[in-house]
Design an enzyme around this catalytic site. Structure first.
Site, PDB file in Angstrom:
ATOM      1  N   ASN A  14      13.732  82.323   3.379  1.00  0.00           N
ATOM      2  CA  ASN A  14      14.243  81.035   2.909  1.00  0.00           C
ATOM      3  C   ASN A  14      13.345  80.533   1.777  1.00  0.00           C
ATOM      4  O   ASN A  14      12.145  80.312   1.968  1.00  0.00           O
ATOM      5  CB  ASN A  14      14.255  80.051   4.095  1.00  0.00           C
ATOM      6  CG  ASN A  14      14.813  78.699   3.704  1.00  0.00           C
ATOM      7  OD1 ASN A  14      14.465  78.166   2.662  1.00  0.00           O
ATOM      8  ND2 ASN A  14      15.649  78.131   4.541  1.00  0.00           N
ATOM      9  N   ASP A  16      13.770  77.718  -0.073  1.00  0.00           N
ATOM     10  CA  ASP A  16      13.950  76.293  -0.389  1.00  0.00           C
ATOM     11  C   ASP A  16      12.681  75.639  -0.931  1.00  0.00           C
ATOM     12  O   ASP A  16      12.730  74.821  -1.860  1.00  0.00           O
ATOM     13  CB  ASP A  16      14.338  75.500   0.872  1.00  0.00           C
ATOM     14  CG  ASP A  16      15.722  75.837   1.385  1.00  0.00           C
ATOM     15  OD1 ASP A  16      16.461  76.550   0.685  1.00  0.00           O
ATOM     16  OD2 ASP A  16      16.045  75.389   2.505  1.00  0.00           O
ATOM     17  N   HIS A  17      11.537  75.990  -0.319  1.00  0.00           N
ATOM     18  CA  HIS A  17      10.341  75.217  -0.645  1.00  0.00           C
ATOM     19  C   HIS A  17       9.666  75.655  -1.935  1.00  0.00           C
ATOM     20  O   HIS A  17       8.768  74.973  -2.424  1.00  0.00           O
ATOM     21  CB  HIS A  17       9.399  75.169   0.551  1.00  0.00           C
ATOM     22  CG  HIS A  17      10.062  74.450   1.690  1.00  0.00           C
ATOM     23  ND1 HIS A  17      10.540  73.166   1.559  1.00  0.00           N
ATOM     24  CD2 HIS A  17      10.408  74.856   2.930  1.00  0.00           C
ATOM     25  CE1 HIS A  17      11.130  72.796   2.688  1.00  0.00           C
ATOM     26  NE2 HIS A  17      11.067  73.810   3.532  1.00  0.00           N
ATOM     27  N   ARG A  25       7.713  68.214  -9.909  1.00  0.00           N
ATOM     28  CA  ARG A  25       7.338  67.934 -11.286  1.00  0.00           C
ATOM     29  C   ARG A  25       8.518  67.944 -12.244  1.00  0.00           C
ATOM     30  O   ARG A  25       8.348  67.735 -13.439  1.00  0.00           O
ATOM     31  CB  ARG A  25       6.346  69.009 -11.778  1.00  0.00           C
ATOM     32  CG  ARG A  25       4.931  68.783 -11.343  1.00  0.00           C
ATOM     33  CD  ARG A  25       4.354  67.610 -12.107  1.00  0.00           C
ATOM     34  NE  ARG A  25       3.061  67.223 -11.580  1.00  0.00           N
ATOM     35  CZ  ARG A  25       1.889  67.629 -12.070  1.00  0.00           C
ATOM     36  NH1 ARG A  25       1.854  68.436 -13.096  1.00  0.00           N
ATOM     37  NH2 ARG A  25       0.775  67.210 -11.532  1.00  0.00           N
ATOM     38  N   ARG A  52      21.284  71.227   0.007  1.00  0.00           N
ATOM     39  CA  ARG A  52      21.448  69.955   0.727  1.00  0.00           C
ATOM     40  C   ARG A  52      22.325  69.007  -0.072  1.00  0.00           C
ATOM     41  O   ARG A  52      22.372  69.081  -1.311  1.00  0.00           O
ATOM     42  CB  ARG A  52      20.080  69.310   0.976  1.00  0.00           C
ATOM     43  CG  ARG A  52      19.220  70.062   1.974  1.00  0.00           C
ATOM     44  CD  ARG A  52      17.969  69.259   2.303  1.00  0.00           C
ATOM     45  NE  ARG A  52      18.300  68.114   3.115  1.00  0.00           N
ATOM     46  CZ  ARG A  52      18.091  68.039   4.437  1.00  0.00           C
ATOM     47  NH1 ARG A  52      17.528  69.027   5.089  1.00  0.00           N
ATOM     48  NH2 ARG A  52      18.434  66.953   5.097  1.00  0.00           N
ATOM     49  N   HIS A  57      15.947  70.091  -2.808  1.00  0.00           N
ATOM     50  CA  HIS A  57      15.216  71.293  -3.254  1.00  0.00           C
ATOM     51  C   HIS A  57      16.154  72.221  -4.034  1.00  0.00           C
ATOM     52  O   HIS A  57      16.136  72.221  -5.260  1.00  0.00           O
ATOM     53  CB  HIS A  57      14.439  71.982  -2.124  1.00  0.00           C
ATOM     54  CG  HIS A  57      15.068  72.019  -0.764  1.00  0.00           C
ATOM     55  ND1 HIS A  57      16.307  72.534  -0.557  1.00  0.00           N
ATOM     56  CD2 HIS A  57      14.589  71.615   0.446  1.00  0.00           C
ATOM     57  CE1 HIS A  57      16.584  72.457   0.747  1.00  0.00           C
ATOM     58  NE2 HIS A  57      15.568  71.885   1.380  1.00  0.00           N
ATOM     59  N   THR A 107      13.319  67.715   7.577  1.00  0.00           N
ATOM     60  CA  THR A 107      13.904  69.053   7.625  1.00  0.00           C
ATOM     61  C   THR A 107      15.009  69.033   8.683  1.00  0.00           C
ATOM     62  O   THR A 107      15.226  68.008   9.318  1.00  0.00           O
ATOM     63  CB  THR A 107      12.828  70.114   7.945  1.00  0.00           C
ATOM     64  OG1 THR A 107      13.433  71.403   7.952  1.00  0.00           O
ATOM     65  CG2 THR A 107      12.174  69.870   9.308  1.00  0.00           C
ATOM     66  N   THR A 108      15.704  70.158   8.855  1.00  0.00           N
ATOM     67  CA  THR A 108      16.805  70.202   9.825  1.00  0.00           C
ATOM     68  C   THR A 108      16.233  70.043  11.227  1.00  0.00           C
ATOM     69  O   THR A 108      15.597  70.954  11.753  1.00  0.00           O
ATOM     70  CB  THR A 108      17.559  71.548   9.684  1.00  0.00           C
ATOM     71  OG1 THR A 108      17.805  71.776   8.307  1.00  0.00           O
ATOM     72  CG2 THR A 108      18.880  71.495  10.426  1.00  0.00           C
ATOM     73  N   GLU A 158      22.972  81.032  15.029  1.00  0.00           N
ATOM     74  CA  GLU A 158      21.542  81.040  14.730  1.00  0.00           C
ATOM     75  C   GLU A 158      20.892  80.042  15.674  1.00  0.00           C
ATOM     76  O   GLU A 158      21.226  78.852  15.677  1.00  0.00           O
ATOM     77  CB  GLU A 158      21.278  80.665  13.265  1.00  0.00           C
ATOM     78  CG  GLU A 158      19.777  80.666  12.971  1.00  0.00           C
ATOM     79  CD  GLU A 158      19.438  80.785  11.501  1.00  0.00           C
ATOM     80  OE1 GLU A 158      20.223  81.371  10.734  1.00  0.00           O
ATOM     81  OE2 GLU A 158      18.365  80.279  11.121  1.00  0.00           O
ATOM     82  N   HIS A 201      13.567  78.618  12.310  1.00  0.00           N
ATOM     83  CA  HIS A 201      13.008  77.277  12.132  1.00  0.00           C
ATOM     84  C   HIS A 201      11.599  77.207  12.707  1.00  0.00           C
ATOM     85  O   HIS A 201      11.397  77.328  13.909  1.00  0.00           O
ATOM     86  CB  HIS A 201      13.848  76.160  12.753  1.00  0.00           C
ATOM     87  CG  HIS A 201      13.519  74.834  12.116  1.00  0.00           C
ATOM     88  ND1 HIS A 201      14.214  74.325  11.046  1.00  0.00           N
ATOM     89  CD2 HIS A 201      12.526  73.961  12.349  1.00  0.00           C
ATOM     90  CE1 HIS A 201      13.678  73.182  10.674  1.00  0.00           C
ATOM     91  NE2 HIS A 201      12.643  72.946  11.441  1.00  0.00           N
ATOM     92  N   GLY A 202      10.643  77.041  11.797  1.00  0.00           N
ATOM     93  CA  GLY A 202       9.256  76.840  12.188  1.00  0.00           C
ATOM     94  C   GLY A 202       8.499  78.101  12.554  1.00  0.00           C
ATOM     95  O   GLY A 202       7.348  78.026  12.968  1.00  0.00           O
ATOM     96  N   GLY A 223      11.125  80.339   6.323  1.00  0.00           N
ATOM     97  CA  GLY A 223      10.816  79.809   5.005  1.00  0.00           C
ATOM     98  C   GLY A 223       9.486  79.107   4.909  1.00  0.00           C
ATOM     99  O   GLY A 223       8.523  79.631   4.348  1.00  0.00           O
ATOM    100  N   HIS A 224       9.397  77.917   5.479  1.00  0.00           N
ATOM    101  CA  HIS A 224       8.284  77.007   5.205  1.00  0.00           C
ATOM    102  C   HIS A 224       6.921  77.656   5.389  1.00  0.00           C
ATOM    103  O   HIS A 224       6.049  77.568   4.523  1.00  0.00           O
ATOM    104  CB  HIS A 224       8.416  75.755   6.088  1.00  0.00           C
ATOM    105  CG  HIS A 224       7.367  74.738   5.830  1.00  0.00           C
ATOM    106  ND1 HIS A 224       6.175  74.691   6.527  1.00  0.00           N
ATOM    107  CD2 HIS A 224       7.299  73.756   4.911  1.00  0.00           C
ATOM    108  CE1 HIS A 224       5.441  73.709   6.063  1.00  0.00           C
ATOM    109  NE2 HIS A 224       6.101  73.123   5.080  1.00  0.00           N
TER     110      HIS A 224
HETATM  111  N1  PXP Z   1      17.310  78.551   9.668  1.00  0.00           N
HETATM  112  C1  PXP Z   1      17.955  77.389   9.385  1.00  0.00           C
HETATM  113  C2  PXP Z   1      19.378  77.258   9.769  1.00  0.00           C
HETATM  114  C3  PXP Z   1      17.285  76.335   8.719  1.00  0.00           C
HETATM  115  O1  PXP Z   1      17.938  75.193   8.447  1.00  0.00           O
HETATM  116  C4  PXP Z   1      15.941  76.524   8.327  1.00  0.00           C
HETATM  117  C5  PXP Z   1      15.232  75.436   7.590  1.00  0.00           C
HETATM  118  O2  PXP Z   1      15.841  75.234   6.373  1.00  0.00           O
HETATM  119  C6  PXP Z   1      15.339  77.752   8.617  1.00  0.00           C
HETATM  120  C7  PXP Z   1      16.039  78.745   9.305  1.00  0.00           C
HETATM  121  C8  PXP Z   1      13.938  78.066   8.193  1.00  0.00           C
HETATM  122  O3  PXP Z   1      13.036  77.188   8.775  1.00  0.00           O
HETATM  123  P1  PXP Z   1      11.542  77.178   8.268  1.00  0.00           P
HETATM  124  O4  PXP Z   1      11.569  76.763   6.845  1.00  0.00           O
HETATM  125  O5  PXP Z   1      10.888  76.165   9.172  1.00  0.00           O
HETATM  126  O6  PXP Z   1      11.000  78.560   8.441  1.00  0.00           O
END
Ligand code: PXP
Length: 264
Positions: A14, A16-17, A25, A52, A57, A107-108, A158, A201-202, A223-224
């Site tokens: 992911n 996004d970040h 910026r 989003r 992002h 975040t979600t 998921e 997630h996380g 991602g994060h």
């Molecule tokens: N899966 C889904 C459906 C998400 O919404 C996210 C966060 O955008 C992730 C995975 C990844 O989460 P993280 O960025 O905490 O790793």
């Protein structure tokens, strides 16, 4: 273990970040598409990006470029809205993951309540599936949510790993074990129902292996942690290490204390 449990667990990166930092910026650096190219080189199986509603992002232009320039399957995360549906139908990404979205959240925060939202979700799932997208519903590890996801005709669920990861971060071992059990039970139920099982997630280096080892698990979206860790170790190194941990977990039972290590 079934034969299916021996299949490799895919890693969706992911990005996004990368866009979060760019947008801090304005301008176009760092470029999330460049991160996606590096992720592909480092062994990612797919790219995940969440467009989003507030475009905080990933932008519409990022989705255009990811669709045109990246050689990996794109997993578009989106809210169940008319606007997002039209964007998805225009790009027809390999996969769409429908997520809940609240304007004020950082975040979600939790999974979709597919039981409460089934009337909104049903036509969106249908239209995306008819357009050839693999439709995934991002849900909490809960039997009712799994059952309704199946009834809605989604191909994938998921499972939200946030509660498990938060318990780990807080050092709450009992809660962490309970949350892992919920993930295992929901994955088993989904797998038996013929749904493909993903999770995310996380997740970080310390939490990924027990989730990757869950029977029937096919894909993790992360991602994060990886984008943050890339500041210290470099994106390719971090993705390679995550890939290695997932692969090492694949053949081992889901025992959290039996983590195998992979050096950077
Ligand atoms: N899966 C889904 C459906 C998400 O919404 C996210 C966060 O955008 C992730 C995975 C990844 O989460 P993280 O960025 O905490 O790793």
């Amino acid at each position: 273990m079934t034969d299916d449990a021996k299949l490799n667990v895919r890693l969706g990166v992911n990005i996004d970040h990368v866009a979060t930092i760019r947008n801090a910026r304005g301008g176009d650096h760092p470029d999330p598409v460049r991160a996606a190219v590096l992720a592909a080189e480092a062994g990612a199986d797919g790219i995940t990006a969440h467009l989003r509603e507030d475009r905080r992002h990933i932008s519409d232009a990022d989705i255009e470029r990811l669709s045109a320039e990246i050689n990996l399957p794109l997993n578009l995360e989106m809210a169940a809205t008319e606007e997002m549906l039209n964007i998805a139908l225009r790009h027809k990404p390999h996969a769409v993951c429908i997520v809940p979205e609240k304007r004020q959240e950082v975040t979600t925060e939790g999974g979709l309540d597919v039981a409460a939202e089934h009337k909104v979700l049903a036509p969106i799932v249908d239209k995306l599936a008819n357009a050839g997208c693999r439709v995934s519903l991002f849900i909490d590890p809960d039997p009712v949510q799994v059952a309704v996801s199946k009834a809605l005709g989604a191909a994938v669920v998921e499972l939200h790993t946030g509660a498990y990861c938060e318990a780990h971060a807080a050092g709450q071992e009992t809660k962490k074990a309970t949350e892992l059990e919920r993930l295992i039970a929901s994955a088993a139920m989904a797998h038996q129902a013929g749904l493909e099982v993903h999770a995310g997630h996380g997740l970080c280096f310390e939490t990924v292996q027990p989730v990757a080892a869950i029977e029937g698990m096919r894909e993790l979206n992360i991602g994060h942690f990886m984008i943050g860790e890339a500041i210290f170790e470099g994106l390719e190194n971090v993705i390679r290490k995550m890939r290695g941990l997932i692969d090492a977990a694949d053949s081992s039972p889901a025992v959290p204390s039996a983590l195998k290590s992979v050096e950077l």
